[in-house]
Design a protein around this motif. Sequence first.
Motif, PDB file in Angstrom:
ATOM      1  N   MET A 141       9.878   6.539  -4.564  1.00  0.00           N
ATOM      2  CA  MET A 141       9.023   5.363  -4.730  1.00  0.00           C
ATOM      3  C   MET A 141       7.891   5.732  -5.685  1.00  0.00           C
ATOM      4  O   MET A 141       7.158   6.692  -5.442  1.00  0.00           O
ATOM      5  CB  MET A 141       8.433   4.943  -3.388  1.00  0.00           C
ATOM      6  CG  MET A 141       9.496   4.660  -2.345  1.00  0.00           C
ATOM      7  SD  MET A 141       8.818   3.819  -0.933  1.00  0.00           S
ATOM      8  CE  MET A 141       7.989   5.142  -0.089  1.00  0.00           C
ATOM      9  N   LYS A 148       4.729   4.268  -8.471  1.00  0.00           N
ATOM     10  CA  LYS A 148       3.892   3.135  -8.849  1.00  0.00           C
ATOM     11  C   LYS A 148       3.245   3.408 -10.198  1.00  0.00           C
ATOM     12  O   LYS A 148       2.814   4.534 -10.473  1.00  0.00           O
ATOM     13  CB  LYS A 148       2.809   2.921  -7.785  1.00  0.00           C
ATOM     14  CG  LYS A 148       2.019   1.639  -7.995  1.00  0.00           C
ATOM     15  CD  LYS A 148       0.971   1.464  -6.908  1.00  0.00           C
ATOM     16  CE  LYS A 148       0.152   0.204  -7.109  1.00  0.00           C
ATOM     17  NZ  LYS A 148      -1.005   0.172  -6.219  1.00  0.00           N
ATOM     18  N   ASP A 170       3.141  10.682  -7.732  1.00  0.00           N
ATOM     19  CA  ASP A 170       4.524  10.202  -7.742  1.00  0.00           C
ATOM     20  C   ASP A 170       5.376  11.040  -8.701  1.00  0.00           C
ATOM     21  O   ASP A 170       6.572  11.227  -8.482  1.00  0.00           O
ATOM     22  CB  ASP A 170       4.580   8.724  -8.144  1.00  0.00           C
ATOM     23  CG  ASP A 170       3.797   7.852  -7.173  1.00  0.00           C
ATOM     24  OD1 ASP A 170       3.316   8.378  -6.156  1.00  0.00           O
ATOM     25  OD2 ASP A 170       3.654   6.648  -7.447  1.00  0.00           O
ATOM     26  N   ALA A 192       7.797   9.850  -1.691  1.00  0.00           N
ATOM     27  CA  ALA A 192       6.641   9.090  -2.158  1.00  0.00           C
ATOM     28  C   ALA A 192       5.553  10.086  -2.518  1.00  0.00           C
ATOM     29  O   ALA A 192       5.611  11.259  -2.122  1.00  0.00           O
ATOM     30  CB  ALA A 192       6.140   8.145  -1.068  1.00  0.00           C
ATOM     31  N   GLY A 193       4.566   9.618  -3.252  1.00  0.00           N
ATOM     32  CA  GLY A 193       3.418  10.466  -3.543  1.00  0.00           C
ATOM     33  C   GLY A 193       2.480  10.482  -2.340  1.00  0.00           C
ATOM     34  O   GLY A 193       2.578   9.635  -1.453  1.00  0.00           O
ATOM     35  N   GLU A 194       1.555  11.450  -2.292  1.00  0.00           N
ATOM     36  CA  GLU A 194       0.603  11.484  -1.160  1.00  0.00           C
ATOM     37  C   GLU A 194      -0.247  10.222  -1.148  1.00  0.00           C
ATOM     38  O   GLU A 194      -0.541   9.664  -0.119  1.00  0.00           O
ATOM     39  CB  GLU A 194      -0.293  12.732  -1.194  1.00  0.00           C
ATOM     40  CG  GLU A 194      -1.399  12.698  -2.230  1.00  0.00           C
ATOM     41  CD  GLU A 194      -2.381  13.869  -2.128  1.00  0.00           C
ATOM     42  OE1 GLU A 194      -3.143  13.920  -1.155  1.00  0.00           O
ATOM     43  OE2 GLU A 194      -2.380  14.714  -3.045  1.00  0.00           O
ATOM     44  N   THR A 204      -1.830   6.827  -4.083  1.00  0.00           N
ATOM     45  CA  THR A 204      -1.963   6.344  -5.453  1.00  0.00           C
ATOM     46  C   THR A 204      -3.421   6.479  -5.877  1.00  0.00           C
ATOM     47  O   THR A 204      -4.321   6.469  -5.032  1.00  0.00           O
ATOM     48  CB  THR A 204      -1.555   4.866  -5.559  1.00  0.00           C
ATOM     49  OG1 THR A 204      -2.254   4.123  -4.561  1.00  0.00           O
ATOM     50  CG2 THR A 204      -0.067   4.698  -5.362  1.00  0.00           C
TER      51      THR A 204
HETATM   52  N1  LIG Z   1       3.918  -0.751  -5.460  1.00  0.00           N
HETATM   53  C1  LIG Z   1       4.541   0.395  -5.158  1.00  0.00           C
HETATM   54  N2  LIG Z   1       5.809   0.614  -5.594  1.00  0.00           N
HETATM   55  C2  LIG Z   1       6.457   1.765  -5.292  1.00  0.00           C
HETATM   56  N3  LIG Z   1       5.908   2.755  -4.578  1.00  0.00           N
HETATM   57  C3  LIG Z   1       4.651   2.590  -4.126  1.00  0.00           C
HETATM   58  C4  LIG Z   1       3.895   1.409  -4.379  1.00  0.00           C
HETATM   59  N4  LIG Z   1       2.687   1.550  -3.806  1.00  0.00           N
HETATM   60  C5  LIG Z   1       2.690   2.769  -3.218  1.00  0.00           C
HETATM   61  N5  LIG Z   1       3.872   3.388  -3.411  1.00  0.00           N
HETATM   62  C6  LIG Z   1       4.287   4.736  -2.947  1.00  0.00           C
HETATM   63  O1  LIG Z   1       3.504   5.097  -1.825  1.00  0.00           O
HETATM   64  C7  LIG Z   1       2.669   6.209  -2.117  1.00  0.00           C
HETATM   65  C8  LIG Z   1       1.327   6.041  -1.428  1.00  0.00           C
HETATM   66  O2  LIG Z   1       0.638   4.949  -1.994  1.00  0.00           O
HETATM   67  P1  LIG Z   1      -0.715   4.359  -1.394  1.00  0.00           P
HETATM   68  O3  LIG Z   1      -0.435   4.062   0.033  1.00  0.00           O
HETATM   69  O4  LIG Z   1      -0.960   3.145  -2.219  1.00  0.00           O
HETATM   70  O5  LIG Z   1      -1.765   5.406  -1.557  1.00  0.00           O
HETATM   71  C9  LIG Z   1       2.612   6.247  -3.632  1.00  0.00           C
HETATM   72  O6  LIG Z   1       2.321   7.558  -4.088  1.00  0.00           O
HETATM   73  C10 LIG Z   1       4.005   5.779  -4.008  1.00  0.00           C
HETATM   74  O7  LIG Z   1       4.954   6.816  -3.869  1.00  0.00           O
END
Ligand SMILES: Nc1ncnc2c1ncn2[C@@H]1O[C@H](COP(=O)(O)O)[C@@H](O)[C@H]1O
Lengths: 351, 267
Positions: free
Chosen positions: B8, B10, B40, B118-120, B122
């Motif tokens: 996943m 972003k 990511d 997924a990344g830790e 965004t």
């Molecule tokens: N819109 C998105 N599309 C795809 N992957 C996402 C998206 N938003 C967040 N992720 C994945 O979830 C991880 C954590 O994101 P976040 O919770 O926004 O800090 C990111 O590093 C991505 O791997």
Amino acid sequence: MTGLINAAPTEKPEEFRNVFVFLETRHGAIVKSSLEMIGIGKEIADKVGEKLVCLLVGDHLEPMAEEGARYGCDKVVGAESVDLEDFKTMPYAHYAAQFITEEKPNIFLIAATHNGRDLASRIAVKSRTGVTADCTVIDVDTKERILLANRPVYGESTLAEILCKNHRPQMATARPGVFKVPDQLDGKNCEMDIRKVNVDPSLIRKEIVGFRPKEGFDITSAGIIVSGGLGLGKKEGFTLLESLASELGGVVGASRPAVDVGWIERDHQVGQTGRAVRPKLYIAAGISGKAQHIVGMKQSDVIIAINSDPDAEIAKYSDYFINDDLYKAVPEFIEAIRKIKEKKKEMEVSA
Amino acid sequence: MTLEIVVMIKQVPDSQEVEIDPVTKTLNRMKARNVLNVADDNALEAALSIKDRVDAHITIVSMGPPMADEAILECMGKGADRGVLLTDRAFAGADTYPTGLALAAAITKLGKYDLIFAGEETSDSSTGHVGPGVAEFLGIEQITYTHSVEFEDGYVIGERELEDGVEIVRAKPPVVVTVLLGANIPRRQTLRKKIDAIRKGVETWTIQNLGIPAEWVGFKGSPTIVRSMKTIKEKERAAKMVRVEEIGGLVRELAGNGIINVEAEEK
Ligand SMILES: Nc1ncnc2c1ncn2[C@@H]1O[C@H](COP(=O)(O)O)[C@@H](O)[C@H]1O
Ligand SMILES: Cc1cc2nc3c(=O)[nH]c(=O)nc-3n(C[C@H](O)[C@H](O)[C@H](O)COP(=O)(O)OP(=O)(O)OC[C@H]3O[C@@H](n4cnc5c(N)ncnc54)[C@H](O)[C@@H]3O)c2cc1C
């Protein structure tokens, strides 16, 4: 398992009462950041005249329940089993959600540690509610009993206030080190409800096969920190900073890139993805002052920046700015301290 | 048997160039360059390094505006096999709940999955909640905040960084793994793969493809709302200029104020 389902608004939000706090435990004790949650949780609960209920999941919970009671919980609920001894997301989230269904808390706070964040979002999805991450300011609208969850965004430049009006519980994780650990009381009036549970084997899908503890270095407890960044230019630069730190009775810190290139271990890193520190004195040598670093050190009492770039951003976060080569400034600093110490010694001898 | 991996990713505004629109209180994306979220890229690298060793197929899934296909193509240029972009007005304004829901619905539609990376977090929303959210929607375990991930004898072994040390966790697929920013050094695209990626293209899916109601996603499906945005006031600091020759004076001043202790320590 939640399945592919939306976060429908909670039907009778007025039935949800009290403030819940998840108590993260490590090696038989509540972690400091969870004690901080007791502090802010109690404050919020008092404002709306409700109770603070703390939640434990693990094994041999009694001493930790008592610890929670001493720090001010009105009630401690817990799920206890040998299968819960290690932190495992699925069973932990399961029991947290089960207690939510039973106790119907209005607000639910979790410390934003790695395990706390690991868990928070899953509990929120299970309960079909929202969660605001990494808050630094938490308050409550006393009339509507709405949680005012504030989190820094855009490189810590802006504070966003986030509400979750139609869903319960209103969840937030809070940044470690921001809220105060409350004073201890006798803890006698705390109600305890620790239950032995049989964990459904289908929830046990991961195994902790090893743990390497950090080798004791904790930068957050240092009173003086001398940090270095890419401006050091080489690994040996840290040896120089080490001498200054040791003259001052402090420790060495670092920017993230200095860690990434391998000049120093990660537990020295200060900033958004490192540690947040608030020493009496913070010296930043060869650090440019990017937002992600600043957020970790801006609470320091006194900040001295050493940077050869007159326009370095770090200047505006500093009380004193030494605009010069750190390889000239740091030795001078060390020399100056030694001189004063010498003088003091002479005076003591002659006195 | 081919290991099915989903990553996943972003597309985010470059964190060094972000501006905030004072009216809408949202990121002014027009001004900043858009890039692949750094963590990511590390997640993708973790997936690719598994694919280097075992038979695996990597699908990139991202939810975002149409131009986010660039970030997906970049991932394919590094070695991912397939790219899916969820793009629809209905997805706009999502908090982490409906973001996780839409991604989980898309992953379900892909069919078999073994590892989901997924990344830790965004750089623009920095919650770290989306990965675990997806795991919950799918009802599978997760290994978060890893700095290393291996796949051996049918098990995923992840080393997680915790505040007090490193925890080594083992799980059988399917499992969600989130990867720390800087966990590895992401590889570059190759010209050959880049050309292949452009030829293959990115599939775009709308809300219709996911089989969930449009009200469940985006702003409408979000339990949280942003009520206000305030600039954080920094403590004013004097930035008093000190020349190298004046450091002696500075040290005496600090000692006088009790900031530093110059008592000669007992040896
Ligand atoms: N819109 C998105 N599309 C795809 N992957 C996402 C998206 N938003 C967040 N992720 C994945 O979830 C991880 C954590 O994101 P976040 O919770 O926004 O800090 C990111 O590093 C991505 O791997
Ligand atoms: C999601 C995310 C999280 C991050 N988390 C962190 C974090 O936790 N901590 C962190 O620090 N960074 C973090 N960063 C990185 C951050 O954005 C900056 O890149 C980093 O802080 C810059 O490090 P630096 O100041 O050491 O290096 P640079 O920005 O390269 O600055 C080096 C400075 O040294 C000066 N200099 C050079 N030579 C000399 C000399 N001889 N004498 C004196 N000065 C000299 C230069 O003028 C320059 O100002 C994060 C980034 C992201 C995207």
